[in-house]
Design an enzyme around this catalytic site. Structure first.
Site, PDB file in Angstrom:
ATOM      1  N   SER A  73       0.862  -1.173   0.000  1.00  0.00           N
ATOM      2  CA  SER A  73       0.000   0.000   0.000  1.00  0.00           C
ATOM      3  C   SER A  73       0.905   1.231   0.000  1.00  0.00           C
ATOM      4  O   SER A  73       1.794   1.344   0.835  1.00  0.00           O
ATOM      5  CB  SER A  73      -0.865  -0.060   1.259  1.00  0.00           C
ATOM      6  OG  SER A  73      -1.660   1.073   1.366  1.00  0.00           O
ATOM      7  N   LYS A  89      -0.859  -0.752  -4.500  1.00  0.00           N
ATOM      8  CA  LYS A  89      -2.124  -0.062  -4.189  1.00  0.00           C
ATOM      9  C   LYS A  89      -1.803   1.383  -3.870  1.00  0.00           C
ATOM     10  O   LYS A  89      -1.030   1.669  -2.954  1.00  0.00           O
ATOM     11  CB  LYS A  89      -2.792  -0.759  -3.000  1.00  0.00           C
ATOM     12  CG  LYS A  89      -3.809   0.066  -2.240  1.00  0.00           C
ATOM     13  CD  LYS A  89      -4.611  -0.820  -1.292  1.00  0.00           C
ATOM     14  CE  LYS A  89      -4.837  -0.159   0.045  1.00  0.00           C
ATOM     15  NZ  LYS A  89      -5.656  -0.983   0.963  1.00  0.00           N
ATOM     16  N   LYS A 118      -2.918   4.977  -2.507  1.00  0.00           N
ATOM     17  CA  LYS A 118      -3.915   5.681  -1.718  1.00  0.00           C
ATOM     18  C   LYS A 118      -4.323   6.922  -2.515  1.00  0.00           C
ATOM     19  O   LYS A 118      -3.446   7.640  -3.032  1.00  0.00           O
ATOM     20  CB  LYS A 118      -3.297   6.103  -0.377  1.00  0.00           C
ATOM     21  CG  LYS A 118      -3.041   4.922   0.549  1.00  0.00           C
ATOM     22  CD  LYS A 118      -4.363   4.357   1.009  1.00  0.00           C
ATOM     23  CE  LYS A 118      -4.222   3.415   2.167  1.00  0.00           C
ATOM     24  NZ  LYS A 118      -5.533   2.880   2.581  1.00  0.00           N
ATOM     25  N   ASP A 127      -7.138   3.005  -3.445  1.00  0.00           N
ATOM     26  CA  ASP A 127      -7.932   2.948  -2.220  1.00  0.00           C
ATOM     27  C   ASP A 127      -8.234   4.373  -1.771  1.00  0.00           C
ATOM     28  O   ASP A 127      -7.318   5.153  -1.505  1.00  0.00           O
ATOM     29  CB  ASP A 127      -7.131   2.208  -1.143  1.00  0.00           C
ATOM     30  CG  ASP A 127      -7.899   2.085   0.169  1.00  0.00           C
ATOM     31  OD1 ASP A 127      -9.091   2.459   0.216  1.00  0.00           O
ATOM     32  OD2 ASP A 127      -7.299   1.609   1.159  1.00  0.00           O
ATOM     33  N   GLU A 153     -11.068   0.770  -4.232  1.00  0.00           N
ATOM     34  CA  GLU A 153     -11.487   0.334  -2.909  1.00  0.00           C
ATOM     35  C   GLU A 153     -12.167   1.462  -2.147  1.00  0.00           C
ATOM     36  O   GLU A 153     -11.647   2.577  -2.092  1.00  0.00           O
ATOM     37  CB  GLU A 153     -10.233  -0.152  -2.160  1.00  0.00           C
ATOM     38  CG  GLU A 153     -10.516  -0.840  -0.849  1.00  0.00           C
ATOM     39  CD  GLU A 153      -9.221  -1.236  -0.126  1.00  0.00           C
ATOM     40  OE1 GLU A 153      -8.131  -1.180  -0.740  1.00  0.00           O
ATOM     41  OE2 GLU A 153      -9.308  -1.592   1.053  1.00  0.00           O
ATOM     42  N   ASP A 179     -14.280  -2.132   1.845  1.00  0.00           N
ATOM     43  CA  ASP A 179     -13.449  -2.357   3.040  1.00  0.00           C
ATOM     44  C   ASP A 179     -14.267  -1.904   4.255  1.00  0.00           C
ATOM     45  O   ASP A 179     -14.957  -2.706   4.892  1.00  0.00           O
ATOM     46  CB  ASP A 179     -12.130  -1.574   2.874  1.00  0.00           C
ATOM     47  CG  ASP A 179     -11.264  -1.529   4.124  1.00  0.00           C
ATOM     48  OD1 ASP A 179     -11.610  -2.175   5.124  1.00  0.00           O
ATOM     49  OD2 ASP A 179     -10.221  -0.840   4.128  1.00  0.00           O
ATOM     50  N   LYS A 227     -10.692  -7.695   6.651  1.00  0.00           N
ATOM     51  CA  LYS A 227      -9.799  -7.382   7.768  1.00  0.00           C
ATOM     52  C   LYS A 227     -10.416  -8.019   9.009  1.00  0.00           C
ATOM     53  O   LYS A 227     -11.509  -7.609   9.428  1.00  0.00           O
ATOM     54  CB  LYS A 227      -9.698  -5.869   7.979  1.00  0.00           C
ATOM     55  CG  LYS A 227      -8.879  -5.146   6.923  1.00  0.00           C
ATOM     56  CD  LYS A 227      -8.851  -3.664   7.209  1.00  0.00           C
ATOM     57  CE  LYS A 227      -8.054  -2.929   6.151  1.00  0.00           C
ATOM     58  NZ  LYS A 227      -8.341  -1.476   6.170  1.00  0.00           N
ATOM     59  N   GLY A 243      -4.755  -4.866   5.470  1.00  0.00           N
ATOM     60  CA  GLY A 243      -3.761  -4.738   6.533  1.00  0.00           C
ATOM     61  C   GLY A 243      -3.986  -3.447   7.281  1.00  0.00           C
ATOM     62  O   GLY A 243      -4.596  -2.511   6.744  1.00  0.00           O
TER      63      GLY A 243
HETATM   64  O1  NPG Z   1      -0.027  -2.982   4.671  1.00  0.00           O
HETATM   65  O2  NPG Z   1      -0.713  -3.096   6.720  1.00  0.00           O
HETATM   66  C1  NPG Z   1      -0.702  -2.557   5.604  1.00  0.00           C
HETATM   67  C2  NPG Z   1      -1.525  -1.321   5.407  1.00  0.00           C
HETATM   68  C3  NPG Z   1      -2.450  -1.352   4.257  1.00  0.00           C
HETATM   69  O3  NPG Z   1      -3.335   0.646   3.357  1.00  0.00           O
HETATM   70  C4  NPG Z   1      -3.349  -0.159   4.261  1.00  0.00           C
HETATM   71  N1  NPG Z   1      -4.148  -0.023   5.314  1.00  0.00           N
HETATM   72  O4  NPG Z   1      -7.065   1.812   4.626  1.00  0.00           O
HETATM   73  O5  NPG Z   1      -6.620  -0.263   4.430  1.00  0.00           O
HETATM   74  C5  NPG Z   1      -6.332   0.861   4.815  1.00  0.00           C
HETATM   75  C6  NPG Z   1      -5.015   1.096   5.523  1.00  0.00           C
HETATM   76  C7  NPG Z   1      -5.130   1.330   7.011  1.00  0.00           C
HETATM   77  C8  NPG Z   1      -3.986   1.358   7.776  1.00  0.00           C
HETATM   78  C9  NPG Z   1      -6.326   1.508   7.629  1.00  0.00           C
HETATM   79  C10 NPG Z   1      -4.036   1.551   9.153  1.00  0.00           C
HETATM   80  C11 NPG Z   1      -6.381   1.711   9.005  1.00  0.00           C
HETATM   81  C12 NPG Z   1      -5.236   1.718   9.742  1.00  0.00           C
END
Ligand code: NPG
Length: 369
Positions: free
Chosen positions: A135, A161, A163, A189, A214, A239, A263, A291
């Site tokens: 990400s 991915k 953001k 995302d 996403e 999500d 998740k 994640g």
């Molecule tokens: O690789 O752990 C990872 C992070 C992936 O982008 C990621 N997580 O929006 O999904 C999400 C975001 C996130 C991270 C959301 C931390 C909430 C807390």
């Protein structure tokens, strides 16, 4: 099993680089760890709530409070406990799924460690490795983004991915496609940063051949996602909107998504996550594991889940060094071709390294029945 004590430990780990999304910039991961000590074994889990209520309504301090004041008293009141009993025991408490997931997972880890079974085989995983995706933060400038993407591709990540948010969407996607070509697996995302009126704008992403968009809209706007899915050709993945098997069912029935990100913390635990997986498999909806910047504790458990057969898309499970210079556990590593091995040991297959844990601990609270 009889629970003898539960330790709630707060840990702060610096990130190797700031992680910027449409909702916040994180430079440090504040983690709440749950350690359950039973008469047979001990189990570990990580609560995925972040420090501020910006991704969801849950946040670390609230999770800590609700576990100590409302969840553990219910668990302690039961004479014998196993992981299947945790959700029913905690059901009277509304919401707080990330907190509940942490408690259930720690009990499950203890139970599986006591019986020598890995979480992956307990959940029914069929794979030995997981395709790793990464990400990528929002950046101020395109060149910095391209530099980051290049380094992740060189490391071997199988999917990128990006953001996105209003003002940082078409341009970065176009730049990444132009520089790295149409062959790389690319998705975006939005973390619910758009509204229904952005439908035409989001449709301009169609020309870039993305794997998915996403969570473009608000978590409660399932009907909006269904409307959007009729205008935008790129598959919509949900999500934040998916907080249980029930909400997954409603979203699929409403044609609001073609893909679901699972998740475990968001849906209340690995057992509910498996139900979401099974439901999606039956409905022909592919899934992947999201994640939340987990340490090795949460990341190992996510790997076990991502071994289930309907996890057919690369997951947000990167190597430890994507986020941390020093992980709490032995580092999770990725092969040069972008795959991570699912732990085989009992339970989640890992435990914190004592001296690292001690160094990074901010506070510890022990509760007993
Ligand atoms: O690789 O752990 C990872 C992070 C992936 O982008 C990621 N997580 O929006 O999904 C999400 C975001 C996130 C991270 C959301 C931390 C909430 C807390």
């Amino acid at each position: 099993m009889n629970i003898e004590a539960v330790e709630l430990r707060r840990v702060a780990i610096p990130l190797v680089s700031p992680f910027r999304t449409s909702f916040s910039t994180q430079t440090r991961r504040d983690v709440l760890l749950v350690r359950v000590v039973t008469d047979q074994a001990e189990g570990w889990a990580e609560c995925v709530a972040i420090a501020d209520p910006l991704y969801s309504s849950e946040y670390t301090d609230a999770a800590h409070r609700v576990i100590a004041d409302h969840l553990l008293p219910r668990l302690f009141a039961a004479t014998r406990v196993n992981a299947d009993l945790v959700a029913p025991l905690l059901r009277p408490v509304r919401g707080h799924r990330m907190a509940k997931a942490a408690v259930e997972t720690a009990v499950l880890d203890a139970q599986l460690k006591a019986s020598g079974v890995s979480l992956s085989s307990h959940l029914g995983a069929t794979a030995t490795h997981v395709d790793s995706g990464v990400s990528v933060s929002i950046y101020d400038e395109i060149p910095a983004l391209l530099g980051a993407v290049e380094s992740y591709l060189l490391a071997g990540y199988r999917r990128i991915k990006l953001k996105i948010q209003p003002g940082w969407d078409i341009e970065p996607v176009a730049a990444v496609r132009e520089r790295f070509g149409s062959q790389i697996c690319l998705q975006v995302d939005a973390n619910s940063a758009y509204t229904r009126s952005d439908a035409r704008h989001l449709a301009t992403l169609d020309e870039f051949g993305l794997l998915m968009i996403e969570q473009p809209l608000d978590e409660e706007d399932v009907a909006g996602h269904a409307e959007l899915a009729r205008i935008v050709r790129t598959p919509i993945c949900l999500d934040e909107s998916i907080v249980s098997a029930q909400t997954a069912y409603e979203a699929i029935r409403a044609d609001a998504c073609a893909i679901i990100n699972i998740k475990p913390g968001r849906v209340g635990g690995y057992l509910e996550a498996r139900r979401v997986h099974d439901l999606c498999a039956a409905a022909g909806i592919p899934v992947w594991a999201g994640g939340m910047l987990e340490t090795g504790i949460g990341r190992s458990a996510n790997l076990a889940l991502a071994g289930l057969p309907n996890f057919t898309l690369p997951s947000d499970i990167s190597a430890s060094d994507r986020y941390f210079q020093q992980d709490l556990t032995e580092p999770i590593t990725m092969s040069a071709d972008g795959r991570i091995e699912i732990p085989k040991g009992p339970g989640i297959g890992v435990a914190p390294i004592p001296h690292v844990l001690k160094e990074l601990t901010v506070s510890t609270q022990v509760l007993k029945p």
